[in-house]
Design an enzyme around this catalytic site. Structure first.
Site, PDB file in Angstrom:
ATOM      1  CB  SER A   1       9.448   2.833  -5.469  1.00  0.00           C
ATOM      2  OG  SER A   1      10.257   3.767  -4.803  1.00  0.00           O
TER       3      SER A   1
ATOM      4  CE  LYS B   1       7.423   9.819  11.080  1.00  0.00           C
ATOM      5  NZ  LYS B   1       7.898   9.151   9.882  1.00  0.00           N
TER       6      LYS B   1
ATOM      7  CD  GLU C   1      13.147  -2.141  14.309  1.00  0.00           C
ATOM      8  OE1 GLU C   1      13.293  -1.012  14.811  1.00  0.00           O
ATOM      9  OE2 GLU C   1      13.264  -3.189  14.961  1.00  0.00           O
TER      10      GLU C   1
ATOM     11  CD  GLU D   1       7.982  15.916   4.423  1.00  0.00           C
ATOM     12  OE1 GLU D   1       7.027  16.129   3.662  1.00  0.00           O
ATOM     13  OE2 GLU D   1       8.062  14.916   5.158  1.00  0.00           O
TER      14      GLU D   1
ATOM     15  CE  LYS E   1      10.498   9.069  13.496  1.00  0.00           C
ATOM     16  NZ  LYS E   1      11.471   9.951  12.800  1.00  0.00           N
TER      17      LYS E   1
ATOM     18  CG  LEU F   1      -1.715  -1.266   1.532  1.00  0.00           C
ATOM     19  CD1 LEU F   1      -2.630  -1.038   2.737  1.00  0.00           C
ATOM     20  CD2 LEU F   1      -2.531  -1.673   0.310  1.00  0.00           C
ATOM     21  N   GLY F   2       0.969   1.903  -1.112  1.00  0.00           N
ATOM     22  CA  GLY F   2       1.840   3.065  -1.244  1.00  0.00           C
ATOM     23  C   GLY F   2       3.085   2.684  -2.020  1.00  0.00           C
TER      24      GLY F   2
ATOM     25  CG  ASP G   1       9.066  12.522  12.697  1.00  0.00           C
ATOM     26  OD1 ASP G   1       8.511  11.769  11.875  1.00  0.00           O
ATOM     27  OD2 ASP G   1      10.202  12.294  13.157  1.00  0.00           O
TER      28      ASP G   1
END
Lengths: 429, 429
Positions: free
Chosen positions: A18, A106, A130, A191, A206, A11-12, A202
């Protein structure tokens, strides 16, 4: 070896997806040997089906992710879409339709990990992730399995590469925050909208995941205290240097001294140059783990990027496939300790406070009195003055965040204190 | 949770074994929660039964280890005796009588790992040995599981704390080898007979284990090239400093560039001060792992000691118990790649060579000709002379060990070369 392949739905198919697909193809023989059966890419769900994807059979590509996970013949779903929805619904549906899940998500795990683990367990599936924390660095598995016989007391780490790149740049070149951020953006480390990184969202996700696993309890994203690093200045780095320190954005998960509660927080902090985390450069990540028996362990490596994240995803994929073949599942959520998460006020650490004060006799005594009244013990004071203005740098002994906040509030109300230039925690000592 | 306990037999109750027993008692509730069933110490085999062992019920103590592993009701045997026999026979007997095994025995695993894995597999048992390499540092599990979807190309590490303590001492104080060894002995970092450590036997055993797991092939102890560190001098450290390097005893496992073979070796080497391994101090261990997808990972922590080793043993114990409860076994030996181990002559690296030469014109030209004739390209030369004697320090580009050996042999036969003062490999660049 079994010859019927295990079927994987992806998915994605962005930077990570990729790369997962590429390695599944180029290393197919190795994966088969390590799993004990071949693995086959059975479908790839994407948003833009017209995009050419090298090495991926166009017949496998679909925009209907839900139909893919509902097929019923999928053994493992690899979710690298990110975000809450549709990832959550797709993972849940996958569990219900016979698949185990490997995820790099995450945000979702930090927010809904407990619920997803419950659905996985109900259906007898695996949920591995992981790749959700610190890219290729093995952390979830060491915490969950290698340290399963130990008592972890502290996890202290640099878990966001973007902010470490920016802070490292500020430290090494004297650049300001905006300049360093601009360079990170130009080089692709940040980004276009850097909010999730620089505001610590982010890293907080985590921290929630790591704290939950390390302490065998539930820590939700909302439980994590969070301060971003946009207000760190070149002057803060100069102060840090004076103390033999540098500044890092740290995720810190701690068990209280009495063992009865835990805390989790993300904020910029000074750490001594002699601490191994101080020399973590660029976009690298590193995590210190302190346990009763093992002492201090450190795990270091690339914390992001397509290939490193794919490495973590594929390690999980091999494990989940092996479990599937042996008709078992790996360790699920372990939250039996059910420890309360204490608020930030109860966190105990040291502080570095820069004050702008009037340059006249008695100011230091006034300031010192305020610290004493709030039970915050002073380690060192440095005073610099010129032209009726002075700066006072106070480094405290260990004190609770609540005591420090009270101290700072009282300091602000002093006539002789013109302003509180900066407050920074001091960690890793 | 299952209420009937899993039964554990402990073979050996020295520094590690007593710590394993202690944690099994003090953390019994945590272990039970993480395993899903209580674990019970069912017997402890020792050599000296009269010794008082705090916290261990004397009724559990026996000198008859064979009878203990043959009892038939033992679920897991923890072997912390060390050495080849009787450990090997006991482990084999344990497999035959229904038990899985957790071992910390690097010598045995390096020598007979393949045979022991075969017996374990034949009887459907687990053989886990995280504690055999680098104490508490999770390495076996990350290599075997986390990196199972990646291709490891290199493992480079400090895996012996005793020698790292000695070399660190020589580096930081300028002490000679004997002086530093004496201090290590006095502080308990070195054993009365330090041969296994300083001659590299201990590190070589670990290198064999790591190489086998990293490259999915068999590497026996005899396949590992080994040079001790007793000949490293203060002068070598001075030379290293001149090059911006320090000296470490390294275990290096590499996949050849063409992927068709591997090498494993242990020897002292210069590494740049900027390399993360250079700052590994005292008796700590650290291992770098380089893989196709994950890039460079580092694992750092205490490489020995009762508590850290017990932490690794107990992590394995939890995993093996979980497997037992779910009626499965974890990943066994993975040696499908069956890669040949190339001899040391085929290892390619850089070299630092110090020569004592006559101080007269033409010597450098002579020496340079010898290097060229053997296909060893020189990077830098430094010449220092006085009173008719001179020293020549040559640093080469990458060349095979065989070419370098040929070069050195030819140099020794030159009239103008009085002696080869030292040859040291340069790694980590």
């Amino acid at each position: 070896m079994r010859t019927r392949p295990l079927k994987v739905a992806l998915l994605g198919c962005g930077v990570v997806g990729s790369e997962v697909a590429r390695i599944m193809t180029t290393h197919a023989d190795d994966l088969a040997a390590r799993i004990g059966a071949p693995v086959e890419l059975a479908g790839v769900a994407v948003r833009r089906p017209s995009k050419v994807r090298e090495g991926i059979d166009p017949a496998l590509v679909t925009t209907d992710a839900t139909a893919l996970v509902k097929r019923g013949d999928i053994d493992v779903v690899v979710e690298v879409i990110g975000g809450i929805e549709p990832a959550r619904a797709l993972i849940t549906t996958a569990f219900e339709h016979g698949a185990s899940v490997v995820s790099a998500n995450k945000a979702l795990l930090a927010q809904d990990g407990a619920a997803l683990h419950a659905v996985a367990e109900e259906h007898g599936r695996d949920l591995y992730y992981e790749a959700a924390v610190a890219g290729a660095i093995p952390l979830i598995r060491p915490l969950r399995e290698s340290l399963a016989g130990d008592k972890v007391n502290r996890v202290l780490g640099i878990v966001n590469g973007t902010t470490n790149f920016i802070l490292d740049k500020m430290d090494s070149t004297g650049a300001g925050y905006q300049e360093a951020l601009d360079e990170a953006t130009a080089l692709g480390y940040a980004e276009a909208d850097p909010t999730a990184d620089v505001e610590g969202f982010d890293a907080a996700a985590k921290a929630a995941i790591l704290a939950g696993i390390a302490f065998h309890t539930r820590v939700r994203l909302d439980d994590v205290y969070r301060e971003g690093m946009a207000e760190v200045t070149a002057a803060d780095f100069a102060s840090a240097k004076n103390m033999g320190c540098t500044i890092k954005l740290l995720a810190i998960c701690e068990r209280a001294a009495d063992g009865g509660s835990v805390t989790a927080r993300v904020h910029p902090a000074m750490i001594p140059l002699t601490h191994p985390l101080a020399s973590v450069r660029g976009a690298y990540n590193a995590v210190f783990v302190e346990s009763d028996a093992s002492g201090q362990l450190m795990f270091y490596g690339p914390g992001a990027g397509g290939s490193p994240t794919a490495s973590a995803v594929l390690g999980d994929l091999v494990a989940v496939c092996r479990n599937k073949l042996s008709g078992t599942t790996g360790p699920g959520e372990s939250a039996y300790a059910a420890l309360p998460v204490s608020p930030m006020g109860e966190v105990v650490t040291r502080y570095h406070i820069s004050l702008d004060v009037a340059d006249k006799p008695g100011v230091l005594a006034q300031v010192a009195t305020v610290f004493a009244e709030h039970g915050v013990s002073i380690d060192t004071v440095r005073q610099q003055g010129k032209d009726g203005e002075a700066s006072l740098v106070v480094v405290t002994h260990r004190a609770s965040d609540a005591s420090l906040s009270g101290t700072v509030e009282a300091l602000r109300s002093l006539d002789t204190v013109r302003g509180v230039a900066s407050i920074m925690r001091v960690e890793g000592e």
